[in-house]
Scaffold this motif. Sequence first.
Motif, PDB file in Angstrom:
ATOM      1  N   PHE A   1       0.820  -1.211   0.000  1.00 32.52           N
ATOM      2  CA  PHE A   1       0.000   0.000   0.000  1.00 32.52           C
ATOM      3  C   PHE A   1       0.855   1.261   0.000  1.00 32.52           C
ATOM      4  N   CYS A   2       1.765   1.376   0.991  1.00 28.41           N
ATOM      5  CA  CYS A   2       2.426   2.679   1.185  1.00 28.41           C
ATOM      6  C   CYS A   2       3.881   2.705   0.732  1.00 28.41           C
ATOM      7  N   GLY A   3       4.444   1.547   0.353  1.00 26.35           N
ATOM      8  CA  GLY A   3       5.797   1.542  -0.195  1.00 26.35           C
ATOM      9  C   GLY A   3       6.926   1.507   0.828  1.00 26.35           C
ATOM     10  N   GLN A   4       6.583   1.574   2.105  1.00 23.46           N
ATOM     11  CA  GLN A   4       7.589   1.521   3.175  1.00 23.46           C
ATOM     12  C   GLN A   4       8.368   0.193   3.085  1.00 23.46           C
ATOM     13  N   PRO A   5       9.706   0.227   3.286  1.00 26.67           N
ATOM     14  CA  PRO A   5      10.439  -1.055   3.300  1.00 26.67           C
ATOM     15  C   PRO A   5       9.883  -1.984   4.388  1.00 26.67           C
ATOM     16  N   LEU A   6       9.793  -3.270   4.080  1.00 28.17           N
ATOM     17  CA  LEU A   6       9.214  -4.221   5.036  1.00 28.17           C
ATOM     18  C   LEU A   6      10.334  -4.847   5.855  1.00 28.17           C
ATOM     19  N   GLU A   7      10.378  -4.515   7.126  1.00 31.06           N
ATOM     20  CA  GLU A   7      11.485  -4.978   7.969  1.00 31.06           C
ATOM     21  C   GLU A   7      11.040  -5.879   9.099  1.00 31.06           C
ATOM     22  N   HIS A   8       9.739  -6.062   9.256  1.00 34.21           N
ATOM     23  CA  HIS A   8       9.261  -6.808  10.423  1.00 34.21           C
ATOM     24  C   HIS A   8       8.559  -8.092  10.005  1.00 34.21           C
ATOM     25  N   LEU A   9       9.232  -9.184  10.268  1.00 35.93           N
ATOM     26  CA  LEU A   9       8.675 -10.500   9.955  1.00 35.93           C
ATOM     27  C   LEU A   9       7.606 -10.830  10.989  1.00 35.93           C
ATOM     28  N   VAL A  10       6.408 -11.199  10.529  1.00 33.92           N
ATOM     29  CA  VAL A  10       5.346 -11.618  11.448  1.00 33.92           C
ATOM     30  C   VAL A  10       5.502 -13.108  11.744  1.00 33.92           C
ATOM     31  N   VAL A  11       5.595 -13.901  10.685  1.00 28.68           N
ATOM     32  CA  VAL A  11       5.738 -15.348  10.885  1.00 28.68           C
ATOM     33  C   VAL A  11       6.410 -15.965   9.662  1.00 28.68           C
TER      34      VAL A  11
ATOM     35  N   GLY B   1      -3.679  -4.204  20.117  1.00 31.59           N
ATOM     36  CA  GLY B   1      -2.283  -4.329  19.711  1.00 31.59           C
ATOM     37  C   GLY B   1      -1.983  -4.406  18.229  1.00 31.59           C
ATOM     38  N   LEU B   2      -2.926  -4.070  17.359  1.00 33.57           N
ATOM     39  CA  LEU B   2      -2.636  -4.193  15.924  1.00 33.57           C
ATOM     40  C   LEU B   2      -1.708  -3.095  15.399  1.00 33.57           C
ATOM     41  N   THR B   3      -1.323  -2.157  16.288  1.00 31.65           N
ATOM     42  CA  THR B   3      -0.309  -1.175  15.888  1.00 31.65           C
ATOM     43  C   THR B   3       0.912  -1.314  16.801  1.00 31.65           C
ATOM     44  N   ASP B   4       1.134  -2.556  17.258  1.00 33.87           N
ATOM     45  CA  ASP B   4       2.242  -2.812  18.186  1.00 33.87           C
ATOM     46  C   ASP B   4       2.988  -4.076  17.721  1.00 33.87           C
ATOM     47  N   LEU B   5       4.263  -3.950  17.439  1.00 35.38           N
ATOM     48  CA  LEU B   5       5.027  -5.088  16.914  1.00 35.38           C
ATOM     49  C   LEU B   5       5.034  -6.282  17.871  1.00 35.38           C
ATOM     50  N   ALA B   6       4.927  -6.013  19.183  1.00 32.63           N
ATOM     51  CA  ALA B   6       4.954  -7.104  20.169  1.00 32.63           C
ATOM     52  C   ALA B   6       3.799  -8.085  19.954  1.00 32.63           C
ATOM     53  N   THR B   7       2.670  -7.576  19.482  1.00 35.93           N
ATOM     54  CA  THR B   7       1.503  -8.434  19.214  1.00 35.93           C
ATOM     55  C   THR B   7       1.852  -9.490  18.173  1.00 35.93           C
ATOM     56  N   PHE B   8       2.576  -9.075  17.155  1.00 38.59           N
ATOM     57  CA  PHE B   8       2.910  -9.991  16.070  1.00 38.59           C
ATOM     58  C   PHE B   8       3.986 -10.998  16.500  1.00 38.59           C
ATOM     59  N   GLU B   9       4.862 -10.548  17.382  1.00 41.20           N
ATOM     60  CA  GLU B   9       5.891 -11.467  17.888  1.00 41.20           C
ATOM     61  C   GLU B   9       5.262 -12.589  18.717  1.00 41.20           C
ATOM     62  N   ALA B  10       4.267 -12.259  19.534  1.00 40.06           N
ATOM     63  CA  ALA B  10       3.580 -13.268  20.350  1.00 40.06           C
ATOM     64  C   ALA B  10       2.839 -14.267  19.460  1.00 40.06           C
TER      65      ALA B  10
END
Length: 426
Positions: A24-34, A297-306
Amino acid sequence: MTVQLMPEIKPSAKMSPDQRGCRFCGQPLEHLVVDLGMSPLCQSQVEREDLNKPELFYPLRAYVCDRCWLVQVHEHVGGDDIFSHYAYFSSYSDSWLRHAAEYVEMITERLQLNADSHVVELASNDGYLLKHFVAKQIPCLGVEPAGNVAQVAKEQGIPVEVSFFGVETAKRLAAEGKRADLMLANNCLAHVPDLNDFVGGMKLLLASGGVLTVEYPHLLNIIEQNQFDTIYQEHYCYHSLLTLEKVFAHHGMKIFDVEEIPTHGGSLRIYVGHQEDAAKPVTAAVVEMRQREIDRGLTDLATFEAFAERVKETKWKLLEFLIEARRQGKRVVGYGAPGKGNTMLNYCGIREDLLDFTVDRNPFKQNSYLVGSRIPVYPPEAIDQMKPDYVLILPWNLRDEIVNQLSHIRRWGGQFVVAIPELEIC
Ligand SMILES: [Zn+2]
Protein backbone atom coordinates in the motif's frame (compact mmCIF):
# COMPACT_ATOMS: atom_id res chain seq x y z
CA MET A 1 38.13 -29.01 22.17
CA THR A 2 36.10 -25.94 21.43
CA VAL A 3 33.36 -26.24 18.90
CA GLN A 4 33.36 -23.56 16.27
CA LEU A 5 29.76 -22.34 16.06
CA MET A 6 28.30 -20.94 12.92
CA PRO A 7 28.42 -17.16 12.91
CA GLU A 8 25.17 -15.92 14.34
CA ILE A 9 22.56 -15.37 11.72
CA LYS A 10 21.11 -12.01 12.48
CA PRO A 11 17.37 -11.41 12.27
CA SER A 12 18.09 -8.95 9.49
CA ALA A 13 18.97 -11.94 7.31
CA LYS A 14 15.25 -12.57 7.23
CA MET A 15 14.38 -9.03 6.26
CA SER A 16 12.27 -8.72 3.24
CA PRO A 17 14.37 -9.22 0.11
CA ASP A 18 11.63 -7.47 -1.82
CA GLN A 19 12.72 -3.96 -2.73
CA ARG A 20 9.24 -2.87 -3.65
CA GLY A 21 8.21 -2.50 -0.02
CA CYS A 22 4.68 -2.33 1.37
CA ARG A 23 1.94 -3.04 -1.12
CA PHE A 24 0.00 0.00 0.00
CA CYS A 25 2.43 2.68 1.18
CA GLY A 26 5.80 1.54 -0.19
CA GLN A 27 7.59 1.52 3.17
CA PRO A 28 10.44 -1.05 3.30
CA LEU A 29 9.21 -4.22 5.04
CA GLU A 30 11.48 -4.98 7.97
CA HIS A 31 9.26 -6.81 10.42
CA LEU A 32 8.68 -10.50 9.96
CA VAL A 33 5.35 -11.62 11.45
CA VAL A 34 5.74 -15.35 10.88
CA ASP A 35 7.91 -17.69 8.84
CA LEU A 36 5.94 -20.72 7.64
CA GLY A 37 8.84 -22.29 5.79
CA MET A 38 8.67 -23.29 2.15
CA SER A 39 5.28 -23.80 0.58
CA PRO A 40 3.85 -24.52 -2.88
CA LEU A 41 0.86 -22.55 -4.16
CA CYS A 42 -1.92 -23.59 -1.80
CA GLN A 43 -4.87 -23.26 -4.12
CA SER A 44 -3.76 -25.73 -6.71
CA GLN A 45 -3.54 -29.51 -6.75
CA VAL A 46 -1.37 -32.30 -8.12
CA GLU A 47 -2.95 -34.64 -10.67
CA ARG A 48 -2.10 -38.33 -10.79
CA GLU A 49 -0.11 -38.01 -14.02
CA ASP A 50 2.08 -35.35 -12.42
CA LEU A 51 3.07 -37.36 -9.35
CA ASN A 52 6.56 -37.97 -10.69
CA LYS A 53 7.15 -34.32 -11.46
CA PRO A 54 8.74 -31.76 -9.12
CA GLU A 55 6.81 -28.95 -7.48
CA LEU A 56 7.84 -25.35 -6.91
CA PHE A 57 8.08 -24.26 -3.30
CA TYR A 58 8.30 -20.61 -2.27
CA PRO A 59 9.26 -19.01 1.02
CA LEU A 60 6.03 -18.31 2.94
CA ARG A 61 6.67 -15.37 5.21
CA ALA A 62 4.30 -12.68 6.38
CA TYR A 63 5.55 -9.18 7.12
CA VAL A 64 3.92 -6.19 8.75
CA CYS A 65 4.48 -2.62 7.59
CA ASP A 66 5.37 -0.34 10.48
CA ARG A 67 3.86 2.70 8.79
CA CYS A 68 0.38 1.54 7.68
CA TRP A 69 0.28 -1.84 9.57
CA LEU A 70 -0.68 -3.83 6.50
CA VAL A 71 0.22 -7.51 6.95
CA GLN A 72 1.37 -9.05 3.70
CA VAL A 73 3.32 -11.81 1.99
CA HIS A 74 5.58 -11.48 -1.01
CA GLU A 75 4.29 -12.01 -4.45
CA HIS A 76 6.16 -14.92 -6.00
CA VAL A 77 3.59 -15.69 -8.61
CA GLY A 78 1.34 -13.25 -10.43
CA GLY A 79 -2.43 -13.35 -10.33
CA ASP A 80 -2.56 -14.60 -13.92
CA ASP A 81 -0.91 -17.87 -12.98
CA ILE A 82 -3.01 -18.36 -9.90
CA PHE A 83 -6.49 -17.42 -10.96
CA SER A 84 -6.85 -18.26 -14.62
CA HIS A 85 -7.97 -21.80 -13.72
CA TYR A 86 -9.10 -21.59 -10.16
CA ALA A 87 -10.56 -24.65 -8.41
CA TYR A 88 -12.45 -22.85 -5.67
CA PHE A 89 -16.18 -23.02 -6.22
CA SER A 90 -18.22 -21.08 -3.69
CA SER A 91 -21.20 -23.36 -4.10
CA TYR A 92 -19.65 -26.30 -2.23
CA SER A 93 -20.23 -24.83 1.20
CA ASP A 94 -23.80 -24.86 2.52
CA SER A 95 -23.21 -22.26 5.20
CA TRP A 96 -21.55 -19.90 2.72
CA LEU A 97 -24.55 -20.20 0.38
CA ARG A 98 -26.90 -19.36 3.24
CA HIS A 99 -24.74 -16.39 4.13
CA ALA A 100 -24.97 -15.09 0.54
CA ALA A 101 -28.76 -15.43 0.42
CA GLU A 102 -29.16 -13.58 3.72
CA TYR A 103 -26.83 -10.81 2.59
CA VAL A 104 -28.88 -10.21 -0.57
CA GLU A 105 -32.11 -9.92 1.45
CA MET A 106 -30.50 -7.54 3.95
CA ILE A 107 -28.77 -5.24 1.46
CA THR A 108 -31.74 -5.09 -0.94
CA GLU A 109 -33.85 -3.81 1.96
CA ARG A 110 -31.19 -1.49 3.40
CA LEU A 111 -30.38 0.20 0.07
CA GLN A 112 -33.88 -0.16 -1.39
CA LEU A 113 -32.50 -1.80 -4.53
CA ASN A 114 -34.90 -2.35 -7.42
CA ALA A 115 -35.08 -2.89 -11.19
CA ASP A 116 -33.46 0.54 -11.73
CA SER A 117 -30.41 -0.30 -9.62
CA HIS A 118 -27.18 -1.87 -10.78
CA VAL A 119 -25.20 -4.37 -8.71
CA VAL A 120 -21.60 -5.32 -9.48
CA GLU A 121 -19.84 -8.14 -7.66
CA LEU A 122 -16.07 -8.39 -7.86
CA ALA A 123 -14.83 -11.99 -7.83
CA SER A 124 -18.34 -13.27 -8.49
CA ASN A 125 -17.08 -16.87 -8.61
CA ASP A 126 -19.72 -19.36 -9.80
CA GLY A 127 -22.64 -16.97 -9.34
CA TYR A 128 -23.45 -18.24 -5.82
CA LEU A 129 -24.59 -14.74 -4.79
CA LEU A 130 -25.63 -12.85 -7.90
CA LYS A 131 -28.24 -15.49 -8.75
CA HIS A 132 -30.33 -14.04 -5.91
CA PHE A 133 -30.27 -10.59 -7.55
CA VAL A 134 -31.19 -12.19 -10.90
CA ALA A 135 -34.16 -13.85 -9.18
CA LYS A 136 -35.24 -10.44 -7.85
CA GLN A 137 -34.85 -8.93 -11.35
CA ILE A 138 -32.26 -6.47 -10.08
CA PRO A 139 -29.73 -5.88 -12.89
CA CYS A 140 -26.28 -7.15 -11.99
CA LEU A 141 -22.86 -7.96 -13.35
CA GLY A 142 -20.11 -10.21 -12.08
CA VAL A 143 -16.42 -9.59 -12.65
CA GLU A 144 -14.42 -12.80 -12.35
CA PRO A 145 -10.91 -13.61 -13.58
CA ALA A 146 -11.23 -17.41 -13.56
CA GLY A 147 -12.89 -18.43 -16.81
CA ASN A 148 -13.88 -21.90 -15.63
CA VAL A 149 -15.87 -20.70 -12.62
CA ALA A 150 -17.30 -17.72 -14.53
CA GLN A 151 -18.69 -20.19 -17.09
CA VAL A 152 -20.77 -21.88 -14.38
CA ALA A 153 -22.34 -18.50 -13.55
CA LYS A 154 -23.01 -17.67 -17.20
CA GLU A 155 -24.84 -20.96 -17.67
CA GLN A 156 -27.29 -19.79 -14.99
CA GLY A 157 -27.99 -16.57 -16.87
CA ILE A 158 -25.75 -14.32 -14.79
CA PRO A 159 -23.83 -11.71 -16.81
CA VAL A 160 -20.10 -12.02 -16.14
CA GLU A 161 -17.13 -9.99 -17.33
CA VAL A 162 -14.18 -12.40 -17.39
CA SER A 163 -11.25 -10.21 -16.41
CA PHE A 164 -9.04 -9.05 -13.59
CA PHE A 165 -10.49 -6.06 -11.81
CA GLY A 166 -8.55 -2.82 -11.55
CA VAL A 167 -8.52 0.73 -12.88
CA GLU A 168 -8.44 -0.40 -16.50
CA THR A 169 -11.44 -2.73 -16.24
CA ALA A 170 -13.35 -0.18 -14.15
CA LYS A 171 -12.81 2.57 -16.74
CA ARG A 172 -14.08 0.31 -19.50
CA LEU A 173 -17.18 -0.76 -17.55
CA ALA A 174 -17.89 2.82 -16.46
CA ALA A 175 -17.66 3.96 -20.09
CA GLU A 176 -20.25 1.29 -20.94
CA GLY A 177 -22.60 2.84 -18.35
CA LYS A 178 -22.16 0.02 -15.82
CA ARG A 179 -21.52 2.08 -12.66
CA ALA A 180 -22.59 0.32 -9.47
CA ASP A 181 -25.21 1.50 -6.99
CA LEU A 182 -24.10 -1.49 -4.95
CA MET A 183 -20.66 -2.96 -5.43
CA LEU A 184 -19.57 -5.93 -3.38
CA ALA A 185 -16.35 -7.80 -2.89
CA ASN A 186 -16.44 -10.82 -0.62
CA ASN A 187 -13.24 -12.53 0.45
CA CYS A 188 -11.29 -11.35 -2.54
CA LEU A 189 -9.31 -8.43 -1.13
CA ALA A 190 -6.62 -10.78 0.18
CA HIS A 191 -6.17 -12.16 -3.33
CA VAL A 192 -5.44 -8.79 -4.87
CA PRO A 193 -1.76 -8.37 -5.81
CA ASP A 194 -2.06 -4.65 -6.65
CA LEU A 195 -4.16 -3.22 -3.84
CA ASN A 196 -4.00 0.38 -5.06
CA ASP A 197 -5.06 -0.54 -8.59
CA PHE A 198 -7.98 -2.61 -7.26
CA VAL A 199 -9.27 0.05 -4.86
CA GLY A 200 -8.66 2.73 -7.49
CA GLY A 201 -10.95 0.73 -9.78
CA MET A 202 -13.61 0.55 -7.06
CA LYS A 203 -13.58 4.35 -6.80
CA LEU A 204 -14.14 4.68 -10.55
CA LEU A 205 -16.93 2.14 -10.84
CA LEU A 206 -18.95 3.14 -7.75
CA ALA A 207 -21.87 5.38 -8.73
CA SER A 208 -22.26 8.74 -7.03
CA GLY A 209 -24.18 7.93 -3.83
CA GLY A 210 -23.37 4.24 -4.28
CA VAL A 211 -22.34 1.79 -1.57
CA LEU A 212 -19.51 -0.69 -1.64
CA THR A 213 -19.54 -3.59 0.83
CA VAL A 214 -16.39 -5.61 1.41
CA GLU A 215 -16.14 -8.74 3.52
CA TYR A 216 -12.78 -10.01 4.65
CA PRO A 217 -11.31 -12.18 7.41
CA HIS A 218 -10.47 -9.79 10.23
CA LEU A 219 -6.76 -9.56 10.98
CA LEU A 220 -7.62 -9.23 14.66
CA ASN A 221 -9.11 -12.75 14.59
CA ILE A 222 -6.27 -14.16 12.51
CA ILE A 223 -3.86 -12.97 15.20
CA GLU A 224 -5.91 -13.62 18.34
CA GLN A 225 -7.47 -16.90 17.15
CA ASN A 226 -4.18 -18.21 15.85
CA GLN A 227 -5.51 -18.60 12.29
CA PHE A 228 -2.06 -18.71 10.75
CA ASP A 229 -3.08 -21.25 8.12
CA THR A 230 -5.06 -18.55 6.30
CA ILE A 231 -1.63 -17.23 5.32
CA TYR A 232 -0.61 -18.53 1.91
CA GLN A 233 1.00 -17.38 -1.30
CA GLU A 234 -2.32 -16.57 -2.95
CA HIS A 235 -3.37 -14.37 -0.02
CA TYR A 236 -1.21 -11.32 -0.50
CA CYS A 237 -2.65 -9.17 2.32
CA TYR A 238 -4.40 -9.54 5.71
CA HIS A 239 -6.58 -6.63 6.69
CA SER A 240 -7.55 -4.65 9.74
CA LEU A 241 -10.12 -1.87 9.69
CA LEU A 242 -7.60 0.80 10.54
CA THR A 243 -5.33 -0.04 7.62
CA LEU A 244 -8.22 -0.25 5.16
CA GLU A 245 -9.45 3.15 6.33
CA LYS A 246 -6.10 4.55 5.18
CA VAL A 247 -6.29 2.66 1.88
CA PHE A 248 -9.81 3.84 1.04
CA ALA A 249 -9.06 7.42 2.16
CA HIS A 250 -6.06 7.47 -0.19
CA HIS A 251 -8.48 6.70 -3.04
CA GLY A 252 -11.13 9.26 -2.05
CA MET A 253 -13.45 6.92 -0.18
CA LYS A 254 -14.45 6.33 3.43
CA ILE A 255 -15.53 3.38 5.51
CA PHE A 256 -18.79 4.63 7.06
CA ASP A 257 -20.08 1.48 8.76
CA VAL A 258 -18.80 -1.91 9.89
CA GLU A 259 -20.34 -5.18 11.09
CA GLU A 260 -18.77 -8.28 12.54
CA ILE A 261 -19.85 -11.47 10.79
CA PRO A 262 -19.02 -15.08 11.66
CA THR A 263 -17.77 -16.29 8.26
CA HIS A 264 -14.21 -17.52 7.73
CA GLY A 265 -13.37 -17.58 11.41
CA GLY A 266 -14.62 -14.04 12.05
CA SER A 267 -14.85 -11.43 9.33
CA LEU A 268 -15.70 -7.78 8.97
CA ARG A 269 -18.22 -6.39 6.53
CA ILE A 270 -17.40 -2.79 5.82
CA TYR A 271 -19.62 -0.26 4.09
CA VAL A 272 -17.73 2.21 1.93
CA GLY A 273 -18.89 5.36 0.13
CA HIS A 274 -17.33 8.27 -1.67
CA GLN A 275 -15.46 10.62 0.67
CA GLU A 276 -17.67 13.53 -0.38
CA ASP A 277 -20.96 11.66 0.17
CA ALA A 278 -22.44 13.66 3.07
CA ALA A 279 -25.43 11.31 3.30
CA LYS A 280 -23.14 8.65 4.78
CA PRO A 281 -21.75 9.85 8.12
CA VAL A 282 -19.21 7.58 9.80
CA THR A 283 -20.98 5.51 12.46
CA ALA A 284 -19.92 4.88 16.05
CA ALA A 285 -19.28 1.23 15.08
CA VAL A 286 -16.35 2.33 12.91
CA VAL A 287 -14.85 4.48 15.65
CA GLU A 288 -15.22 1.66 18.18
CA MET A 289 -13.69 -0.97 15.93
CA ARG A 290 -10.72 1.24 15.10
CA GLN A 291 -10.11 1.82 18.81
CA ARG A 292 -10.51 -1.89 19.60
CA GLU A 293 -7.83 -2.76 17.04
CA ILE A 294 -5.46 -0.24 18.60
CA ASP A 295 -6.25 -1.39 22.15
CA ARG A 296 -5.67 -5.04 21.22
CA GLY A 297 -2.28 -4.33 19.71
CA LEU A 298 -2.64 -4.19 15.92
CA THR A 299 -0.31 -1.17 15.89
CA ASP A 300 2.24 -2.81 18.19
CA LEU A 301 5.03 -5.09 16.91
CA ALA A 302 4.95 -7.10 20.17
CA THR A 303 1.50 -8.43 19.21
CA PHE A 304 2.91 -9.99 16.07
CA GLU A 305 5.89 -11.47 17.89
CA ALA A 306 3.58 -13.27 20.35
CA PHE A 307 1.59 -14.63 17.41
CA ALA A 308 4.70 -16.24 15.93
CA GLU A 309 5.23 -18.17 19.17
CA ARG A 310 1.63 -19.46 19.20
CA VAL A 311 2.06 -20.70 15.63
CA LYS A 312 5.00 -22.91 16.61
CA GLU A 313 3.11 -24.29 19.59
CA THR A 314 0.19 -25.23 17.35
CA LYS A 315 2.48 -27.19 15.05
CA TRP A 316 4.05 -29.10 17.92
CA LYS A 317 0.67 -29.97 19.46
CA LEU A 318 -0.81 -31.22 16.21
CA LEU A 319 2.25 -33.34 15.48
CA GLU A 320 2.20 -34.77 19.01
CA PHE A 321 -1.42 -35.78 18.54
CA LEU A 322 -0.90 -37.36 15.11
CA ILE A 323 2.22 -39.27 16.12
CA GLU A 324 0.59 -40.56 19.29
CA ALA A 325 -2.51 -41.64 17.34
CA ARG A 326 -0.31 -43.55 14.92
CA ARG A 327 1.62 -45.23 17.71
CA GLN A 328 -1.70 -46.42 19.13
CA GLY A 329 -2.67 -47.85 15.74
CA LYS A 330 -5.49 -45.32 15.21
CA ARG A 331 -6.51 -44.19 11.77
CA VAL A 332 -6.69 -40.46 11.04
CA VAL A 333 -8.02 -38.90 7.85
CA GLY A 334 -8.70 -35.33 6.84
CA TYR A 335 -11.87 -33.57 5.81
CA GLY A 336 -11.66 -30.87 3.14
CA ALA A 337 -8.91 -29.73 0.81
CA PRO A 338 -8.90 -25.95 1.35
CA GLY A 339 -5.92 -23.71 0.72
CA LYS A 340 -5.52 -23.27 4.48
CA GLY A 341 -5.22 -27.04 4.87
CA ASN A 342 -2.20 -27.01 2.58
CA THR A 343 -0.50 -24.30 4.64
CA MET A 344 -1.09 -26.34 7.78
CA LEU A 345 0.05 -29.68 6.35
CA ASN A 346 3.14 -28.29 4.65
CA TYR A 347 4.20 -26.13 7.58
CA CYS A 348 3.85 -29.09 9.94
CA GLY A 349 5.46 -31.57 7.53
CA ILE A 350 2.44 -33.90 7.62
CA ARG A 351 2.42 -36.58 4.94
CA GLU A 352 0.52 -39.82 4.29
CA ASP A 353 2.36 -41.52 7.15
CA LEU A 354 0.36 -39.32 9.55
CA LEU A 355 -2.83 -38.62 7.58
CA ASP A 356 -4.08 -41.41 5.29
CA PHE A 357 -6.08 -39.19 2.97
CA THR A 358 -8.50 -36.29 2.93
CA VAL A 359 -11.90 -35.94 1.25
CA ASP A 360 -13.69 -33.06 -0.47
CA ARG A 361 -17.18 -32.54 -1.85
CA ASN A 362 -15.84 -30.61 -4.82
CA PRO A 363 -15.46 -33.09 -7.72
CA PHE A 364 -12.72 -30.88 -9.23
CA LYS A 365 -10.53 -31.75 -6.27
CA GLN A 366 -11.41 -35.45 -5.95
CA ASN A 367 -8.90 -38.08 -7.05
CA SER A 368 -6.07 -35.58 -7.07
CA TYR A 369 -3.34 -34.94 -4.49
CA LEU A 370 -2.68 -32.07 -2.14
CA VAL A 371 0.20 -29.82 -3.16
CA GLY A 372 3.44 -30.45 -1.29
CA SER A 373 2.16 -33.12 1.07
CA ARG A 374 0.85 -35.27 -1.83
CA ILE A 375 -1.91 -36.56 0.42
CA PRO A 376 -4.67 -38.07 -1.78
CA VAL A 377 -8.10 -36.39 -1.99
CA TYR A 378 -11.10 -38.72 -2.29
CA PRO A 379 -14.87 -38.25 -2.38
CA PRO A 380 -16.46 -38.06 1.12
CA GLU A 381 -17.69 -41.68 0.84
CA ALA A 382 -14.11 -42.82 1.47
CA ILE A 383 -14.64 -41.95 5.14
CA ASP A 384 -17.59 -44.35 5.36
CA GLN A 385 -15.52 -47.10 3.79
CA MET A 386 -12.53 -46.69 6.08
CA LYS A 387 -14.35 -45.79 9.30
CA PRO A 388 -11.38 -43.85 10.75
CA ASP A 389 -10.93 -43.13 14.45
CA TYR A 390 -10.34 -39.43 13.84
CA VAL A 391 -11.35 -36.92 11.19
CA LEU A 392 -9.12 -33.83 11.13
CA ILE A 393 -11.26 -30.92 9.92
CA LEU A 394 -8.99 -28.78 7.75
CA PRO A 395 -11.50 -25.97 7.02
CA TRP A 396 -12.04 -25.29 10.73
CA ASN A 397 -14.18 -22.28 9.81
CA LEU A 398 -16.84 -24.78 8.65
CA ARG A 399 -16.44 -26.93 11.74
CA ASP A 400 -20.10 -26.92 12.88
CA GLU A 401 -21.36 -27.64 9.37
CA ILE A 402 -18.95 -30.56 8.90
CA VAL A 403 -19.58 -32.06 12.35
CA ASN A 404 -23.28 -32.06 11.48
CA GLN A 405 -22.80 -33.54 8.02
CA LEU A 406 -20.56 -36.31 9.33
CA SER A 407 -22.30 -36.99 12.64
CA HIS A 408 -22.66 -40.66 11.59
CA ILE A 409 -18.95 -41.27 12.30
CA ARG A 410 -19.98 -41.38 15.98
CA ARG A 411 -21.64 -44.74 15.26
CA TRP A 412 -18.26 -46.41 14.89
CA GLY A 413 -16.70 -44.29 17.64
CA GLY A 414 -15.17 -41.73 15.29
CA GLN A 415 -14.19 -38.31 16.65
CA PHE A 416 -13.41 -34.95 15.12
CA VAL A 417 -10.18 -33.02 15.52
CA VAL A 418 -9.46 -29.35 14.89
CA ALA A 419 -6.04 -27.72 15.25
CA ILE A 420 -7.17 -24.08 15.25
CA PRO A 421 -7.44 -22.00 17.40
CA GLU A 422 -6.14 -24.83 19.59
CA LEU A 423 -5.96 -28.58 19.23
CA GLU A 424 -9.32 -30.00 20.24
CA ILE A 425 -10.86 -33.45 19.95
CA CYS A 426 -14.65 -33.35 19.81
ZN1 LIG B 1 2.54 0.21 4.47
